[in-house]
Design a protein around this motif. Structure first.
Motif, PDB file in Angstrom:
ATOM      1  N   GLY A   1       6.338 104.266  45.854  1.00 49.18           N
ATOM      2  CA  GLY A   1       6.863 104.223  47.170  1.00 49.18           C
ATOM      3  C   GLY A   1       6.422 105.655  47.890  1.00 49.18           C
ATOM      4  N   VAL A   2       5.127 106.223  47.402  1.00 48.06           N
ATOM      5  CA  VAL A   2       4.600 107.383  47.833  1.00 48.06           C
ATOM      6  C   VAL A   2       3.403 107.274  48.504  1.00 48.06           C
ATOM      7  N   LEU A   3       3.041 107.875  49.564  1.00 50.86           N
ATOM      8  CA  LEU A   3       1.946 107.832  50.443  1.00 50.86           C
ATOM      9  C   LEU A   3       0.751 107.729  49.453  1.00 50.86           C
ATOM     10  N   HIS A   4      -0.025 106.788  49.346  1.00 52.14           N
ATOM     11  CA  HIS A   4      -0.996 106.805  48.648  1.00 52.14           C
ATOM     12  C   HIS A   4      -2.264 107.687  48.952  1.00 52.14           C
ATOM     13  N   GLY A   5      -2.926 108.281  47.738  1.00 42.74           N
ATOM     14  CA  GLY A   5      -3.980 109.081  47.953  1.00 42.74           C
ATOM     15  C   GLY A   5      -5.172 108.711  48.739  1.00 42.74           C
ATOM     16  N   GLY A   6      -5.481 107.613  48.904  1.00 43.67           N
ATOM     17  CA  GLY A   6      -6.522 106.654  49.322  1.00 43.67           C
ATOM     18  C   GLY A   6      -6.206 106.673  50.915  1.00 43.67           C
TER      19      GLY A   6
ATOM     20  N   THR B   1      -4.128 108.637  52.467  1.00 43.08           N
ATOM     21  CA  THR B   1      -4.124 110.074  52.904  1.00 43.08           C
ATOM     22  C   THR B   1      -5.301 110.455  53.467  1.00 43.08           C
ATOM     23  N   CYS B   2      -6.321 110.132  52.357  1.00 43.56           N
ATOM     24  CA  CYS B   2      -7.740 110.480  52.793  1.00 43.56           C
ATOM     25  C   CYS B   2      -8.180 109.561  54.022  1.00 43.56           C
ATOM     26  N   ALA B   3      -7.922 108.475  54.200  1.00 40.08           N
ATOM     27  CA  ALA B   3      -8.390 107.489  55.153  1.00 40.08           C
ATOM     28  C   ALA B   3      -7.584 108.273  56.564  1.00 40.08           C
ATOM     29  N   LEU B   4      -6.475 108.363  56.513  1.00 43.27           N
ATOM     30  CA  LEU B   4      -5.698 109.123  57.694  1.00 43.27           C
ATOM     31  C   LEU B   4      -6.491 110.313  58.268  1.00 43.27           C
ATOM     32  N   LEU B   5      -6.604 111.310  57.175  1.00 44.08           N
ATOM     33  CA  LEU B   5      -7.367 112.467  57.591  1.00 44.08           C
ATOM     34  C   LEU B   5      -8.969 112.147  58.163  1.00 44.08           C
ATOM     35  N   ASP B   6      -9.741 111.297  57.477  1.00 47.11           N
ATOM     36  CA  ASP B   6     -11.138 111.201  57.881  1.00 47.11           C
ATOM     37  C   ASP B   6     -11.000 110.326  59.223  1.00 47.11           C
ATOM     38  N   ASP B   7     -10.169 109.390  59.495  1.00 47.94           N
ATOM     39  CA  ASP B   7     -10.207 108.668  60.794  1.00 47.94           C
ATOM     40  C   ASP B   7      -9.837 109.410  61.805  1.00 47.94           C
ATOM     41  N   LEU B   8      -8.928 110.560  61.550  1.00 43.98           N
ATOM     42  CA  LEU B   8      -8.418 111.097  62.898  1.00 43.98           C
ATOM     43  C   LEU B   8      -9.477 112.374  62.929  1.00 43.98           C
ATOM     44  N   ILE B   9     -10.148 112.772  62.035  1.00 48.75           N
ATOM     45  CA  ILE B   9     -11.324 113.785  62.310  1.00 48.75           C
ATOM     46  C   ILE B   9     -12.339 113.115  62.995  1.00 48.75           C
ATOM     47  N   GLY B  10     -12.942 111.893  62.563  1.00 55.44           N
ATOM     48  CA  GLY B  10     -13.771 111.121  63.016  1.00 55.44           C
ATOM     49  C   GLY B  10     -13.640 110.862  64.560  1.00 55.44           C
ATOM     50  N   ALA B  11     -12.331 110.679  64.858  1.00 57.46           N
ATOM     51  CA  ALA B  11     -12.026 110.585  66.296  1.00 57.46           C
ATOM     52  C   ALA B  11     -12.248 111.808  66.986  1.00 57.46           C
ATOM     53  N   MET B  12     -11.834 112.928  66.419  1.00 59.31           N
ATOM     54  CA  MET B  12     -11.765 114.040  67.113  1.00 59.31           C
ATOM     55  C   MET B  12     -13.274 114.717  67.485  1.00 59.31           C
ATOM     56  N   VAL B  13     -14.026 114.150  66.433  1.00 61.53           N
ATOM     57  CA  VAL B  13     -15.349 114.609  66.908  1.00 61.53           C
ATOM     58  C   VAL B  13     -16.026 113.859  68.114  1.00 61.53           C
ATOM     59  N   PHE B  14     -15.381 112.814  68.613  1.00 57.95           N
ATOM     60  CA  PHE B  14     -15.521 112.037  69.664  1.00 57.95           C
ATOM     61  C   PHE B  14     -15.421 113.118  70.739  1.00 57.95           C
ATOM     62  N   THR B  15     -14.235 113.937  70.705  1.00 57.17           N
ATOM     63  CA  THR B  15     -13.930 114.758  71.961  1.00 57.17           C
ATOM     64  C   THR B  15     -14.782 115.789  72.307  1.00 57.17           C
ATOM     65  N   LEU B  16     -16.014 116.045  71.181  1.00 57.92           N
ATOM     66  CA  LEU B  16     -16.763 116.976  71.444  1.00 57.92           C
ATOM     67  C   LEU B  16     -17.860 116.648  72.540  1.00 57.92           C
ATOM     68  N   ASN B  17     -17.777 115.268  72.809  1.00 56.86           N
ATOM     69  CA  ASN B  17     -18.823 114.790  73.794  1.00 56.86           C
ATOM     70  C   ASN B  17     -20.301 114.763  73.382  1.00 56.86           C
TER      71      ASN B  17
END
Length: 149
Positions: free
Chosen positions: A58-63, A65-81
């Motif tokens: 019942g704990v946030l899975h490590g995978g 966790t990595c997916a959340l971080l990687d996907d949001l970082i990838g989206a953030m890079v889009f903001t750099l235009n």
């Protein structure tokens, strides 16, 4: 690309308070975070831990966790235009505390250094009480794939 305007940043700013079920990232649609803050080189999102993001304890899975971080970082890079797509070449994640089913999380993605070909980023996940659940550092590299505006 004209740096005086940033349509990608404008797009993400229009998404504040909305979930990401319309993301261009299929994984992002499944993770379905809600954007809270948007700046060039920085995104903040929220998420309630759902059952399908947990391990048998019942704990946030490590995978997840990595997916959340990687996907949001990838989206953030889009903001750099940038003109081209960037992809992760490495990611170092520290798992510091458990997040459980139903916990409210805040995920932050920030560009630390934006070079011509490599963007170095940090990410973190925090619980509602501010406890640091996980943190990461990652490098993304420019590809030959041009992005649509």
């Amino acid at each position: 690309m004209d740096k005086s305007t940033n349509p990608r940043l404008d797009y993400f700013r229009a998404m504040i308070g909305r979930d990401m079920r319309d993301s261009i990232s299929p994984l992002g649609r499944w993770l379905n975070v809600t954007l809270q803050q948007v700046d060039e080189g920085r995104l903040v999102a929220s998420l309630v831990v759902r059952e399908e993001l947990t391990n048998p304890a019942g704990v946030l899975h490590g995978g997840a966790t990595c997916a959340l971080l990687d996907d949001l970082i990838g989206a953030m890079v889009f903001t750099l235009n940038r003109e081209h797509l960037y992809v992760s070449v490495n990611m170092n994640v520290d798992f510091l505390h458990a997040a459980r089913l139903g916990d409210q999380l805040t995920i932050t993605a920030e560009a630390v250094r934006t070079g011509r070909n490599i963007v170095h980023c940090d990410g973190q996940i925090r619980a509602a009480d501010g406890k640091l659940i996980a943190k990461c550092s990652t490098n993304l590299i420019q590809t030959n794939t041009k992005l649509p505006l």
